[in-house]
Design a protein around this motif. Structure first.
Motif, PDB file in Angstrom:
ATOM      1  N   PRO A 278     -41.086 -92.776 -12.856  1.00 17.20           N
ATOM      2  CA  PRO A 278     -42.455 -92.725 -12.350  1.00 17.20           C
ATOM      3  C   PRO A 278     -42.808 -91.317 -11.867  1.00 17.20           C
ATOM      4  CG  PRO A 278     -41.022 -93.680 -10.712  1.00 17.20           C
ATOM      5  CD  PRO A 278     -40.166 -93.431 -11.916  1.00 17.20           C
ATOM      6  N   ARG A 279     -44.090 -91.004 -11.898  1.00 18.39           N
ATOM      7  CA  ARG A 279     -44.536 -89.708 -11.401  1.00 18.39           C
ATOM      8  C   ARG A 279     -45.936 -89.827 -10.842  1.00 18.39           C
ATOM      9  NH1 ARG A 279     -44.364 -84.813 -15.452  1.00 18.39           N
ATOM     10  NH2 ARG A 279     -46.121 -85.924 -16.371  1.00 18.39           N
ATOM     11  N   SER A 300     -48.061 -92.163 -13.420  1.00 17.02           N
ATOM     12  CA  SER A 300     -47.656 -92.351 -14.814  1.00 17.02           C
ATOM     13  C   SER A 300     -46.172 -92.716 -14.850  1.00 17.02           C
ATOM     14  CB  SER A 300     -47.906 -91.076 -15.627  1.00 17.02           C
ATOM     15  OG  SER A 300     -47.133 -89.997 -15.125  1.00 17.02           O
ATOM     16  N   TYR A 301     -45.788 -93.389 -15.920  1.00 17.55           N
ATOM     17  CA  TYR A 301     -44.403 -93.823 -16.081  1.00 17.55           C
ATOM     18  C   TYR A 301     -43.900 -93.389 -17.453  1.00 17.55           C
ATOM     19  CZ  TYR A 301     -45.195 -96.897 -12.074  1.00 17.55           C
ATOM     20  OH  TYR A 301     -45.494 -97.392 -10.832  1.00 17.55           O
ATOM     21  N   ARG A 302     -42.625 -93.082 -17.486  1.00 26.03           N
ATOM     22  CA  ARG A 302     -41.943 -92.864 -18.769  1.00 26.03           C
ATOM     23  C   ARG A 302     -40.755 -93.811 -18.781  1.00 26.03           C
ATOM     24  NH1 ARG A 302     -41.681 -87.864 -22.006  1.00 26.03           N
ATOM     25  NH2 ARG A 302     -40.225 -88.214 -23.709  1.00 26.03           N
ATOM     26  N   PRO A 337     -46.939 -96.177 -19.678  1.00 25.76           N
ATOM     27  CA  PRO A 337     -48.206 -96.613 -19.093  1.00 25.76           C
ATOM     28  C   PRO A 337     -48.643 -95.672 -17.963  1.00 25.76           C
ATOM     29  CG  PRO A 337     -46.412 -97.909 -18.203  1.00 25.76           C
ATOM     30  CD  PRO A 337     -45.798 -96.967 -19.211  1.00 25.76           C
ATOM     31  N   SER A 338     -49.932 -95.508 -17.797  1.00 19.71           N
ATOM     32  CA  SER A 338     -50.437 -94.705 -16.685  1.00 19.71           C
ATOM     33  C   SER A 338     -51.866 -95.130 -16.352  1.00 19.71           C
ATOM     34  CB  SER A 338     -50.406 -93.212 -17.015  1.00 19.71           C
ATOM     35  OG  SER A 338     -51.383 -92.883 -17.980  1.00 19.71           O
ATOM     36  N   ASP A 339     -52.222 -94.939 -15.094  1.00 15.68           N
ATOM     37  CA  ASP A 339     -53.587 -95.173 -14.624  1.00 15.68           C
ATOM     38  C   ASP A 339     -54.010 -93.967 -13.812  1.00 15.68           C
ATOM     39  OD1 ASP A 339     -54.449 -97.942 -15.409  1.00 15.68           O
ATOM     40  OD2 ASP A 339     -52.569 -98.442 -14.383  1.00 15.68           O
ATOM     41  N   THR A 340     -55.129 -93.374 -14.189  1.00 21.84           N
ATOM     42  CA  THR A 340     -55.644 -92.204 -13.479  1.00 21.84           C
ATOM     43  C   THR A 340     -57.094 -92.450 -13.083  1.00 21.84           C
ATOM     44  OG1 THR A 340     -54.218 -90.774 -14.827  1.00 21.84           O
ATOM     45  CG2 THR A 340     -56.000 -89.716 -13.585  1.00 21.84           C
ATOM     46  N   LYS A 341     -57.372 -92.232 -11.797  1.00 23.69           N
ATOM     47  CA  LYS A 341     -58.732 -92.408 -11.280  1.00 23.69           C
ATOM     48  C   LYS A 341     -59.418 -91.050 -11.212  1.00 23.69           C
ATOM     49  CE  LYS A 341     -61.389 -94.265  -7.373  1.00 23.69           C
ATOM     50  NZ  LYS A 341     -61.316 -94.902  -6.039  1.00 23.69           N
ATOM     51  N   ASN A 358     -56.990 -95.516 -18.377  1.00 25.45           N
ATOM     52  CA  ASN A 358     -55.713 -96.190 -18.581  1.00 25.45           C
ATOM     53  C   ASN A 358     -55.094 -95.741 -19.898  1.00 25.45           C
ATOM     54  OD1 ASN A 358     -54.446 -98.790 -20.139  1.00 25.45           O
ATOM     55  ND2 ASN A 358     -53.792 -98.719 -17.994  1.00 25.45           N
ATOM     56  N   GLU A 359     -53.812 -95.363 -19.842  1.00 25.43           N
ATOM     57  CA  GLU A 359     -53.085 -94.961 -21.051  1.00 25.43           C
ATOM     58  C   GLU A 359     -51.976 -95.959 -21.342  1.00 25.43           C
ATOM     59  OE1 GLU A 359     -50.058 -91.477 -22.739  1.00 25.43           O
ATOM     60  OE2 GLU A 359     -51.072 -91.211 -20.803  1.00 25.43           O
TER      61      GLU A 359
END
Length: 792
Positions: A278-279, A300-302, A337-341, A358-359
């Motif tokens: 996670p980051r 975000s996660y890898r 997966p990632s979520d950015t506001k 959302n990615e």
């Protein structure tokens, strides 16, 4: 156990002894230590001279990597005792002196099988061994590295830093050439995160070459890091198994097996695992003309599932010829997966709109490599050899991404997007190396290398338009990259007991071609360069020696530096490559001292590097979007000081430390803007290993990386602490480890760009990682956290 205690006492006495010799009456005692069964040389064997009357120690030494030793004494009343853990001690009192020399010839040691079955593994923490043109960092029981990847192990190596993005630097400089077992490897490809598939328990040692000789490939202006993987060479069946788990998810199982016979050495390593990385991310884009601001933050996660298999064999045709065939297969399944506001504010600081991006990214990464080596040793000398090798490697990435924008308030800011990537990279390396010790003092080396890099990257971006996805031709293309490098080298060295000199020259011809097939945009570069090197060493005494070196290096732009495709994970902070990027060239000078002071040992270096066509990341700003690309900007002159050391006040406490400071002077111009400035950067590492009752060890390692100025802004410094606890089980055959990396979650990446028309700020943090591992050695193997010299 008794042999180990006796061995330790010998070494302690040898270190503490300081005997003066009369040069007129000196007698030289020398010979070669080999195994009784197979005549293989035995390194690091203790050779001690004892007074016949008092039984006190006179002097001593250890054998080198080829089993050779030489020791000088002015005594005439002594006997020789040879001892090494796992072998029967040999006492020699019957010898002849001829011309002030005692030639013991080839001495064979017999394994002590009774002791081998009960041996306790008591290896120390990782330590550095110095050689003429490199330092070898032997991986020991660094317990905070339990379950760690090769990148995390590298972060513990003196002189090496690994940032939160996984970029490796040496003495604060990027452009490091990373090798696996002395050769380029798909496993050393930073851009593909391949180093994450190599775990700490697979690594034997890491060679740090800050000033490479002409024998090495000239790539890497900062130097070379060579990761040596373990390969057991004990007779019979040997092996070890390890299992790790952690928070965040970090689970793996590894198995290492080896079968040694008279003719064959069969080895395999296999592993499977899953890790989640996670980051946390934050970014601010500020337009200083319109006063508009875009804020973004998210996680975000890898997530990676990985499989690793290595197979290989050494076939000893006879005592002088050996063929090695090996292969490695790795396969990764990625989920990102990632979520950015996002929040957009106008010049009055009023919220205009906010949305969530959302990615969902999925990828499969097959990797494999195969290698064939043939080495022959000539009859006149074991070191007189000729070696041929051929290496092929492949890396692929089949990746698809979906980006969905969900409006939270205000006006619509853009459509949803999709990307598709089909990436394939094939590399081939052919080498020939010849070494000839013309005498005991003169040695020559010569060789050639031909490297082919062939890459294709088909990248497509689709925008949601009218309810369907339409290809964005401005962002879609197929990038082809082909590079061929032919190099030849010659070195000559002159070594005496106290000092040595090594000089060489390497010539490399580079032919690089790139093309964007959809738009028919191409770029070709052809150049021939000369890379001289010069190294010298001088031994003042048993406790002090000096090394000096010079080399010229090149940093060829990597594929991802040249690839012009956008990364649109955050479409307000975009990164892309530059197909017109030119290589960097660096002249590197270094002076190193190695010395011991009581129970402490130190190494200190003064160095200077001058680099032209420096590759810098430059940010441009348009419509609140920051685009970062690599550019060639001027020169960089860097002068620095580095010191690292080890201090053991008693047997249960050891301190290790590393400090590096450099002052740099940047001169350059880009798009009529001057980037002339001076700055400084420093880093430090302090570690301690504490022995506790019940075979428990505690290890603490603190790190600090200072902030520094960049051509457009600055990077913030940070400090972090790692700790680990180890417990030995079953007399050391099994070891349990608990490791915590970044205990206080303080390891960050924080960058600011400040220009006349815009400002940007980026921040990211990985957080705390906790790992629990256990390993067990069987046969004559040891638990996989153990590593020392060459083992049998």
């Amino acid at each position: 156990m008794n042999i180990f205690i006796k061995q330790s006492l010998y070494l302690g006495l040898l270190i503490m002894s300081s005997i003066g010799f009369s040069q007129d009456d000196d007698v030289e005692v020398f010979g070669v230590l080999v195994e009784e069964d197979n005549s293989q040389p035995i390194p690091y064997v203790t050779i001690a001279l004892y007074d016949i009357d008092t039984k006190g120690i006179i002097s001593g030494t250890t054998t080198d990597e080829n089993g050779k030793f030489s020791i000088t004494t002015d005594s005439s009343n002594f006997y020789i005792e040879i001892s090494f853990m796992g072998y029967k001690t040999k006492k020699i009192s019957d010898f002849k002196v001829k011309n002030a020399k005692i030639d013991l010839g080839i001495i064979k040691l017999l394994e002590d099988n009774e002791v081998l079955d009960e041996v306790l593994i008591t290896g120390e923490v990782s330590k550095t061994v110095f050689k003429l043109d490199k330092r070898v960092f032997n991986i020991g029981k660094d317990i905070s590295s339990t379950g760690a990847s090769a990148l995390e192990v590298l972060s513990n190596v003196p002189s090496v830093n690994v940032n939160i993005e996984g970029e490796v630097s040496l003495r604060g400089s990027s452009g490091v050439q990373i090798l696996i077992n002395g050769k380029p490897s798909v496993l050393a490809d930073e851009s593909s995160n391949a180093l994450g598939t190599i775990t700490a328990d697979m690594i034997e040692s890491i060679e740090v070459v800050t000033n490479p000789s002409a024998k090495y490939e000239a790539s890497g202006t900062a130097g070379i890091l060579n990761i040596i993987l373990k390969k057991e060479e004990k007779k019979g069946w040997n092996g070890s198994v390890s299992a790790n788990t952690g928070i965040p998810d970090n689970h793996s199982i590894g198995l290492s097996l080896n079968r040694r016979t008279e003719k064959f050495n069969l080895f395999t390593q296999m592993g499977v695992g899953y890790r989640s990385l996670p980051r946390e991310n934050e970014a601010i884009n500020r337009d200083l003309i319109s006063d508009e601001v875009v804020f973004s933050d998210g996680t975000s996660y890898r997530n990676e599932t990985f499989y690793n298999l290595t197979l290989g064999t050494d076939y000893h045709i006879n005592e002088r010829n050996v063929i090695t065939l090996s292969g490695n297969l790795a396969y990764e399944i990625e989920d990102q997966p990632s979520d950015t506001k996002f929040r957009f504010f106008d010049s009055t600081n009023s919220l205009v709109s906010s949305w969530l991006r959302n990615e969902t990214t999925e990828a499969t990464n097959p990797k494999y490599q195969y290698e064939l080596n043939y080495k022959t040793q000539f009859d006149d000398d074991d070191e007189h050899s000729l070696q041929f090798s051929a290496l092929g490697r492949f890396f692929g990435k089949d990746q698809s991404s979906q980006f969905v924008n969900t409006m939270l308030s205000g006006t619509d800011v853009g459509s949803d997007q999709q990307t598709e990537t089909n990436f394939q990279q094939s590399d081939y390396t052919f080498k020939a190396d010849y070494t000839n010790p013309l005498s005991e003092t003169y040695t020559i080396e010569a060789g050639a290398q031909y490297v082919i890099n062939d890459v294709g990257n088909d990248y497509e971006v689709r925008d949601l338009t009218g309810g369907s996805y339409v290809v964005n031709n401005d962002l879609t293309n197929n990038f082809e990259y082909n590079q061929k490098v032919l190099g030849v080298y010659f070195t000559g060295s002159y070594e005496l007991e106290k000092w040595g000199l090594k000089a060489g020259l390497r010539i490399e011809n580079t032919d690089l071609n790139t093309v964007l097939t959809n738009t028919n945009v191409s770029n070709s570069q052809k150049f021939t360069d000369y890379f001289p090197s010069l190294h010298s060493s001088y031994k003042v005494g048993d406790n002090t020696s000096f090394q000096a070196g010079y080399s010229r290096r090149i940093f060829r732009p990597r594929l991802w530096d040249l690839n012009p495709f956008f990364n649109i994970s955050n479409n307000f902070n975009i990164r892309q490559g530059n197909p017109d990027l030119q290589p960097e060239f660096t002249d590197s000078y270094e002076l190193t001292s190695i010395y011991r002071l009581g129970k402490a040992s130190f190494s200190s270096s003064i160095y200077h590097k001058y680099t032209t066509e420096v590759v810098e990341r430059v940010s441009t700003f348009n419509d609140n979007v920051t685009i970062t690309t690599p550019q060639n900007i001027g020169t960089n002159a860097s002068t620095g000081f580095e010191t690292n050391g080890k201090y053991s006040p008693n047997k249960w406490l050891t301190f290790t430390g590393d400090f590096n400071f450099n002052y740099f002077d940047r001169v350059g111009t880009f798009q009529s803007q001057s980037f002339d400035f001076s700055g400084r950067q420093w880093s430090s590492r302090l570690g301690s290993k504490i022995g506790l009752p019940a075979d428990i060890d505690l290890e603490l390692t603190g790190n600090y990386q200072s902030g520094y100025e960049t051509i457009q802004g600055d990077v913030t410094g940070f400090a972090y602490l790692d700790l680990g606890i180890r417990k030995k089980i079953f007399k050391g055959k099994a070891i349990a480890n608990l490791g915590v990396r970044d205990l206080f979650e303080s390891r960050i990446s924080e960058n600011t760009v400040s220009q006349a028309t815009f400002e940007t700020y980026t921040f990211s943090k990985r957080g705390r990682f906790i790992t629990l591992g256990i390993s067990y050695g069987f046969g004559k193997g040891e638990a996989m956290t153990y590593s020392g010299g060459r083992r049998r």
